[in-house]
Write a protein that holds these residues in place. Structure first.
Motif, PDB file in Angstrom:
ATOM      1  N   VAL A 361      52.428  37.247 -30.891  1.00 21.64           N
ATOM      2  CA  VAL A 361      51.616  37.406 -29.665  1.00 21.64           C
ATOM      3  C   VAL A 361      50.850  36.135 -29.377  1.00 21.64           C
ATOM      4  O   VAL A 361      50.689  35.717 -28.214  1.00 21.64           O
ATOM      5  CB  VAL A 361      50.672  38.623 -29.824  1.00 21.64           C
ATOM      6  N   GLY A 362      50.384  35.470 -30.452  1.00 22.39           N
ATOM      7  CA  GLY A 362      49.650  34.211 -30.251  1.00 22.39           C
ATOM      8  C   GLY A 362      50.518  33.134 -29.628  1.00 22.39           C
ATOM      9  O   GLY A 362      49.995  32.200 -28.996  1.00 22.39           O
ATOM     10  N   GLY A 363      51.825  33.211 -29.793  1.00 21.89           N
ATOM     11  CA  GLY A 363      52.704  32.249 -29.148  1.00 21.89           C
ATOM     12  C   GLY A 363      52.883  32.514 -27.668  1.00 21.89           C
ATOM     13  O   GLY A 363      53.454  31.671 -26.961  1.00 21.89           O
ATOM     14  N   LEU A 364      52.419  33.673 -27.180  1.00 18.31           N
ATOM     15  CA  LEU A 364      52.570  34.019 -25.766  1.00 18.31           C
ATOM     16  C   LEU A 364      51.283  33.889 -24.980  1.00 18.31           C
ATOM     17  O   LEU A 364      51.311  33.582 -23.787  1.00 18.31           O
ATOM     18  CB  LEU A 364      53.090  35.467 -25.641  1.00 18.31           C
ATOM     19  N   LEU A 365      50.147  34.137 -25.598  1.00 19.47           N
ATOM     20  CA  LEU A 365      48.863  34.060 -24.894  1.00 19.47           C
ATOM     21  C   LEU A 365      47.771  33.812 -25.923  1.00 19.47           C
ATOM     22  O   LEU A 365      48.015  33.818 -27.133  1.00 19.47           O
ATOM     23  CB  LEU A 365      48.603  35.340 -24.081  1.00 19.47           C
ATOM     24  N   ALA A 367      45.275  34.478 -28.409  1.00 20.26           N
ATOM     25  CA  ALA A 367      45.098  35.659 -29.260  1.00 20.26           C
ATOM     26  C   ALA A 367      44.345  35.291 -30.523  1.00 20.26           C
ATOM     27  O   ALA A 367      44.642  35.789 -31.615  1.00 20.26           O
ATOM     28  CB  ALA A 367      46.444  36.274 -29.607  1.00 20.26           C
ATOM     29  N   ARG A 368      43.297  34.446 -30.352  1.00 16.86           N
ATOM     30  CA  ARG A 368      42.519  34.086 -31.528  1.00 16.86           C
ATOM     31  C   ARG A 368      41.724  35.303 -32.037  1.00 16.86           C
ATOM     32  O   ARG A 368      41.453  35.399 -33.230  1.00 16.86           O
ATOM     33  CB  ARG A 368      41.572  32.935 -31.168  1.00 16.86           C
ATOM     34  N   ASN A 369      41.336  36.167 -31.115  1.00 15.93           N
ATOM     35  CA  ASN A 369      40.643  37.406 -31.469  1.00 15.93           C
ATOM     36  C   ASN A 369      41.596  38.567 -31.133  1.00 15.93           C
ATOM     37  O   ASN A 369      41.844  38.855 -29.960  1.00 15.93           O
ATOM     38  CB  ASN A 369      39.339  37.538 -30.684  1.00 15.93           C
ATOM     39  N   PHE A 370      42.090  39.175 -32.176  1.00 14.23           N
ATOM     40  CA  PHE A 370      43.204  40.128 -32.022  1.00 14.23           C
ATOM     41  C   PHE A 370      43.009  41.269 -33.015  1.00 14.23           C
ATOM     42  O   PHE A 370      42.616  41.043 -34.160  1.00 14.23           O
ATOM     43  CB  PHE A 370      44.520  39.382 -32.314  1.00 14.23           C
ATOM     44  N   MET A 453      49.374  56.387 -29.491  1.00 10.56           N
ATOM     45  CA  MET A 453      49.046  56.419 -30.910  1.00 10.56           C
ATOM     46  C   MET A 453      48.137  55.279 -31.340  1.00 10.56           C
ATOM     47  O   MET A 453      47.711  55.244 -32.499  1.00 10.56           O
ATOM     48  CB  MET A 453      50.329  56.372 -31.745  1.00 10.56           C
ATOM     49  N   GLY A 454      47.873  54.334 -30.438  1.00 12.29           N
ATOM     50  CA  GLY A 454      47.017  53.221 -30.812  1.00 12.29           C
ATOM     51  C   GLY A 454      46.801  52.262 -29.646  1.00 12.29           C
ATOM     52  O   GLY A 454      47.234  52.505 -28.513  1.00 12.29           O
ATOM     53  N   VAL A 455      46.108  51.153 -29.932  1.00 12.25           N
ATOM     54  CA  VAL A 455      45.767  50.141 -28.913  1.00 12.25           C
ATOM     55  C   VAL A 455      45.988  48.764 -29.516  1.00 12.25           C
ATOM     56  O   VAL A 455      45.635  48.518 -30.683  1.00 12.25           O
ATOM     57  CB  VAL A 455      44.306  50.304 -28.432  1.00 12.25           C
ATOM     58  N   LEU A 456      46.602  47.887 -28.722  1.00 16.54           N
ATOM     59  CA  LEU A 456      46.740  46.460 -29.063  1.00 16.54           C
ATOM     60  C   LEU A 456      45.787  45.694 -28.163  1.00 16.54           C
ATOM     61  O   LEU A 456      45.876  45.783 -26.928  1.00 16.54           O
ATOM     62  CB  LEU A 456      48.185  46.013 -28.841  1.00 16.54           C
ATOM     63  N   ALA A 457      44.848  44.980 -28.761  1.00 18.32           N
ATOM     64  CA  ALA A 457      43.779  44.344 -27.961  1.00 18.32           C
ATOM     65  C   ALA A 457      43.608  42.880 -28.349  1.00 18.32           C
ATOM     66  O   ALA A 457      43.746  42.509 -29.521  1.00 18.32           O
ATOM     67  CB  ALA A 457      42.469  45.099 -28.133  1.00 18.32           C
ATOM     68  N   VAL A 458      43.312  42.042 -27.307  1.00 11.94           N
ATOM     69  CA  VAL A 458      42.903  40.637 -27.492  1.00 11.94           C
ATOM     70  C   VAL A 458      41.635  40.443 -26.673  1.00 11.94           C
ATOM     71  O   VAL A 458      41.416  41.115 -25.648  1.00 11.94           O
ATOM     72  CB  VAL A 458      43.999  39.661 -27.036  1.00 11.94           C
ATOM     73  N   GLN A 459      40.790  39.518 -27.116  1.00  4.57           N
ATOM     74  CA  GLN A 459      39.551  39.263 -26.372  1.00  4.57           C
ATOM     75  C   GLN A 459      39.148  37.806 -26.558  1.00  4.57           C
ATOM     76  O   GLN A 459      39.571  37.128 -27.494  1.00  4.57           O
ATOM     77  CB  GLN A 459      38.447  40.211 -26.830  1.00  4.57           C
ATOM     78  N   SER A 460      38.317  37.388 -25.628  1.00  5.62           N
ATOM     79  CA  SER A 460      37.858  35.982 -25.638  1.00  5.62           C
ATOM     80  C   SER A 460      36.348  35.966 -25.523  1.00  5.62           C
ATOM     81  O   SER A 460      35.763  36.697 -24.708  1.00  5.62           O
ATOM     82  CB  SER A 460      38.488  35.208 -24.473  1.00  5.62           C
TER      83      SER A 460
END
Length: 966
Positions: A361-365, A367-370, A453-460
């Protein structure tokens, strides 16, 4: 038993002199490849030893037969459970020869055990190799599902992999388009079908209704079996299409609970059928095929989008850089997706998987905080199996709250918010702040099995890095693949956990079964104890503890069989009945009566020998079986002894009770075949003893037997007579004493017996009452009398019918009589109902009501046999009597010479009483002229008897053309 030489301890090679075993033969024995070779080498070595005999095999666990008995067991083949035996043909072996045989047996036994162990090792290696082959095939299927192949190549690879696991020479894949209701066969391999469908040919499903493929797609469940078995499973919905196959196996391809295709294998060979394991394996493969098809579609869609984007970049030079960046981004996305797919099929741990997903995911956007959040359904918590953050280093599990993560879980859709949007959601109460405040937050749901069943989250935390709608779409798209990979990982972990749970449950179940087996043995022991108790209670009387009727009849049958085999083996049956026991029960109560029965059983038992049997049949009836008697007189002596023992008073509480017994005795005879017959005759003899005055015994003899048979014949004749209408009324005239005029008739019962002639009621009425036939007989007489009444009596006379007390127990007897009169058009004034005084004693209120009803309808009521019963004067004014009939016992006592006697005074008193009550008097049984004259003097006007006429049938009176009745 054959002698065994192989169980001795190993010993050095014995010295054999000139017959020493050759070294070459010894080496051949240790290198023998199988049991047959061992036997052959042993035969050669026996020949070298000079031992004359024959080697053979016989089963180890079976006893020696005549052919192998006396042989010497040399060695045992544990692999086939048989023993190598030497059958010696010569003289007994010497000690030296026996020692040589023992040594040879040990060597042969050692080689046979080595061969058995080698065979077991080969079997274990074969099973291990099969398991490894299955595991490699599953890995290969998973790798092919994620590899970059075109569809035909992928399908050929899957076919090859599946063919390594099961018979798959004939294999095809069918895809179903719900929108067009058509199918196509992208992959089709068949060794018999000469016209396979083209891969891109769309075939309407309606063109092959009720075929196996049609049933697979429409039913949505796996199908397996021969054509005949499938025809039975699909009753009414199966039409064969294509070449006939021996066995057929197919599983559906399902997406979102909808059938989108199927995988089918079939065998044209009679020796190859598919098993349940093949069905399960093919079902598993079908899931991966469906995944590969979906990924292929996604890949085509991605390529189309990249192509469109590239074309747009070429058309607009000003956005060329942007298009290039988009293409690079798409390539990175594709690489990330393939990487995620590879991770899903890898055997790495979940921690390494999460870290690899983070890198993808970090290679796409940015995603330092993931972090990844999952729902723990068991604990109803939100857990964070993976979290990387610049500020919040850890994210502990928490209950469901109002955070942004929970917002995505509740709504099931992505959420992209910046600081202002976060503030607005907090103000609206949709979310609450958890952890450090982010500048921009993006979360997408992880969905599998149609559930979030869950959440995938990134934040800045920096304004320099924010997320756009494009990032949201990209992360959403990636989340589908991540969710699929997570589902597989969790499924694998769940499967391992299930295996561990299964092993634990098997262990627990084994322990539980052991406990249950112990409890079952205890229950069986308890049940056997209860059965023994029930058997005892079934065969013994619960009050006295004596044998009951069942056990008594069993012992009696045994005695009867012994007597039939040996007439000298005498026995007797005593049937005992206590006299007036009902009086004791009614006066002192049932508890005292039960105590009396218990003591009576003890006294009777004390009068008998040990082998004799005393049983309680029920109530106050006992039976005794006397065995080993010297003569028939012994039975009478024992009966007298029992009667004497029961004369002694019984002490029951504070009371002394006296009782006696009547005993019937039955002795064996050649005509007895069943024990019940002896008991029946003893019962009949007991009643004969009671009739003789009680407190005595009676032996059943030929007279009683003849009476019993006569009674039985009479009962049968009575029932046949009812069917054949043999009962007829005979009419006796009732006349005027003054001038002899006939004023009416009395209908009297007679039986036209086909063998015994005309019978009077005294000959059969008692038996009819005991058998319950008397009421049916009466109604036959009533009906015949009504049918003959009008022709017999004309307009002025009457017919009297006798109605017994039994009829008045039925509440509608009066109505039945009235209906009978009406059916035959007989005026009720022409009928007189005669009843006896005894009838008035039973239910007087009901009798009075019925008689009054008959009297109200015009029928006459007469009191028959007046003076022989209670002769209560209250009857005469309580009941609606119009006539008194004086019994013949008073008539026979009338004087013949005109003297005054007591009989005459009684008749005069009855006449005076009737005159005062305005009742008619009829005297019965007039047989002499002097009786007629005496009655005329006291004023009696009517009578009947043989002096005037004997009873005759209706036809006789009609033929006499008597003058009209008045």
């Amino acid at each position: 038993m054959s002698a065994s030489l192989t169980s001795r301890l190993p010993a050095p090679i014995p010295l054999l002199g000139e017959h020493n075993l050759s070294r070459r033969a010894f080496e051949q024995l240790l290198e023998a490849p199988d049991a047959a070779s061992v036997m052959g080498i042993c035969e050669l070595m026996l020949s070298d030893l000079g031992i004359d005999g024959q080697l053979c095999w016989h089963p180890t666990n079976e006893p020696a037969n005549s052919a192998t008995s006396g042989g010497i067991d040399l060695a045992e083949d544990s692999q086939t459970a048989r023993t190598l035996t030497l059958l010696s043909h010569g003289a007994p072996l010497s000690d030296a020869a026996n020692a040589q045989l023992a040594w040879l047996g040990r060597i042969a036994d050692t080689r046979l055990r080595q061969l058995a162990e080698t065979s077991r090792l080969y079997d274990a290696i074969s099973r291990l190799a099969q398991a490894e082959r299955l595991q490699r095939a599953l890995y290969a299927i998973a790798e092919q599902a994620g590899a970059e192949h075109d569809m035909p190549e992928l399908m050929r690879s899957l076919h090859g992999i599946l063919g390594s696991l099961m018979y798959a020479e004939n294999f095809y894949i069918v895809l179903y388009d719900v929108a067009t209701d058509s199918i196509r066969f992208p992959y089709y391999v068949d060794t018999v079908d000469a016209e396979p469908p083209a891969p891109d040919e769309q075939i309407p499903l309606s063109d092959m209704p009720n075929s196996l493929t049609w049933n697979l797609l429409q039913g949505g469940r796996p199908l397996m079996g021969s054509i005949e078995e499938l025809s039975q499973q699909l009753t009414g919905h199966f039409v064969p299409v294509g070449p006939y196959c021996e066995h057929w196996l197919g599983v559906p391809l399902v997406r979102d609970d909808r059938v989108v295709g199927g995988i089918v294998m079939q065998s044209y060979r009679a020796d190859i059928h598919y098993s349940q394991r093949d069905l399960e394996l093919l079902s598993y493969v079908a899931q991966h095929v469906q995944t590969a098809l979906e990924r292929h579609g996604a890949h085509l869609d991605l390529e189309k989008r990249v192509t469109d984007r590239t074309t747009a970049l070429r058309e607009a030079n000003r956005v060329l850089r942007q298009q290039v960046l988009q293409r690079q981004r798409g390539e990175r996305l594709q690489a990330a997706l393939f990487r995620i797919a590879e991770l899903a099929n890898a055997s790495e741990s979940l921690e390494n998987f999460y870290a690899a997903v983070h890198r993808a995911v970090g290679g796409l956007l940015y995603a330092r905080n993931f972090y990844i959040a999952l729902v723990d359904g068991d604990k109803k918590q939100l857990v964070f199996p993976y979290s990387v953050d610049e500020i919040d280093s850890t994210r502990p599990p928490r209950t469901h709250g109002r955070g942004a993560t929970e917002y995505v879980l509740r709504h099931g859709k992505p959420l992209l918010v910046d600081g202002a949007a976060i503030d607005q959601l907090i103000a609206e109460g949709e979310i609450e702040s958890f952890g450090t405040r982010a500048v921009c937050w993006l979360g997408v749901p992880l969905v599998w099995s149609e559930k979030v069943m869950g959440v995938l989250a990134v934040q800045s935390y920096s304004p320099q890095h924010t997320y756009t709608e494009r990032d949201q779409e990209l992360l959403t798209f990636v989340s589908y693949h991540i969710a699929t990979a997570l589902q597989r990982k969790h499924a694998s972990a769940t499967l391992k956990q299930a295996y561990a749970t299964l092993e634990r449950r098997v262990t627990e179940r084994t322990h539980a079964l052991a406990l249950a087996n112990r409890d079952l043995r205890e229950q069986i022991a308890e049940r056997e104890r209860v059965e023994r108790r029930l058997k005892y209670e079934t065969l013994h009387d619960s009050l006295t503890g004596l044998p009951n009727r069942t056990l008594f009849l069993q012992r009696l049958e045994q005695a009867l069989q012994r007597n039939l085999a040996n007439p000298q083996d005498l026995f007797a049956v005593l049937f005992i009945d206590l006299d007036r026991f009902k009086v004791i029960n009614d006066s002192v109560g049932h508890l005292v009566g039960d105590d009396l029965l218990f003591q009576v059983g003890g006294r009777v038992r004390a009068c008998l020998k040990t082998r004799d049997v005393v049983a309680r049949l029920g109530g106050d009836e006992f039976a005794v079986l006397l065995e080993d008697m010297d003569d028939a007189a012994t039975a009478t002596q024992v009966a007298d002894r029992i009667i004497s023992a029961l004369q002694t008073p019984f002490r029951l509480g504070v009371k002394e009770i006296f009782t006696s017994a009547s005993i019937g005795i039955a002795l064996p005879g050649a005509h007895y075949r069943q024990p019940e017959e002896l008991l029946r005759d003893a019962d009949a003899a007991m009643y004969n003893a009671k009739d003789g005055g009680r407190h005595r015994s009676a032996v059943f003899d030929d007279r009683l037997r003849r009476e019993a048979l006569s009674l039985l014949d009479m009962e049968g004749d009575l029932r046949h007579a009812l069917v054949r209408n043999e009962f007829v009324p005979y009419y006796q005239p009732i006349v005027s004493l003054a001038d002899g005029r006939t004023i009416g008739y009395e209908a009297l019962l007679r039986w036209n017996h086909p063998e015994r002639g005309l019978l009077l009621p005294a000959d059969f009425l008692l038996i009819a009452e005991e058998t319950g036939c008397v009421e049916l007989i009466d109604w036959q007489i009533f009906e015949q009398a009504c049918a003959q009444a009008n022709r017999l009596v004309g307009e002025h006379g009457f017919i009297s019918i006798n109605v017994s007390g039994r009829h008045f127990r039925t509440i509608d007897t009066d109505q039945r009589l009235l209906e009978l009169f009406e059916r035959y058009n007989v005026p009720t004034s022409h009928i007189r109902i005669e009843v006896t005084e005894h009838t008035l004693l039973e239910n007087p209120a009901q009798v009075k009501r019925m008689l009054q009803n008959l009297r109200d309808h015009g029928a006459g009521i007469a009191l028959d046999d007046f003076g022989t019963g209670y002769s209560s004067l209250s009857y005469l004014h309580q009941y609606p009597f119009a006539t008194l009939k004086i019994d013949r016992s008073f008539i026979t006592a009338l004087p013949t010479d005109g003297e005054e006697t007591q009989g005459l005074a009684v008749v005069r008193a009855i006449q005076a009483l009737a005159d005062s009550l305005h009742m008619q008097v009829i005297a019965e049984g007039i047989e002499e002229e002097s009786q007629r004259q005496a009655l005329l003097k006291i004023g009696c006007r009517f009578a009947q008897g043989f002096l005037f006429a004997r009873p005759q049938p209706a036809e006789a009176w009609k033929s006499l053309q008597a003058p009209p009745l008045s």
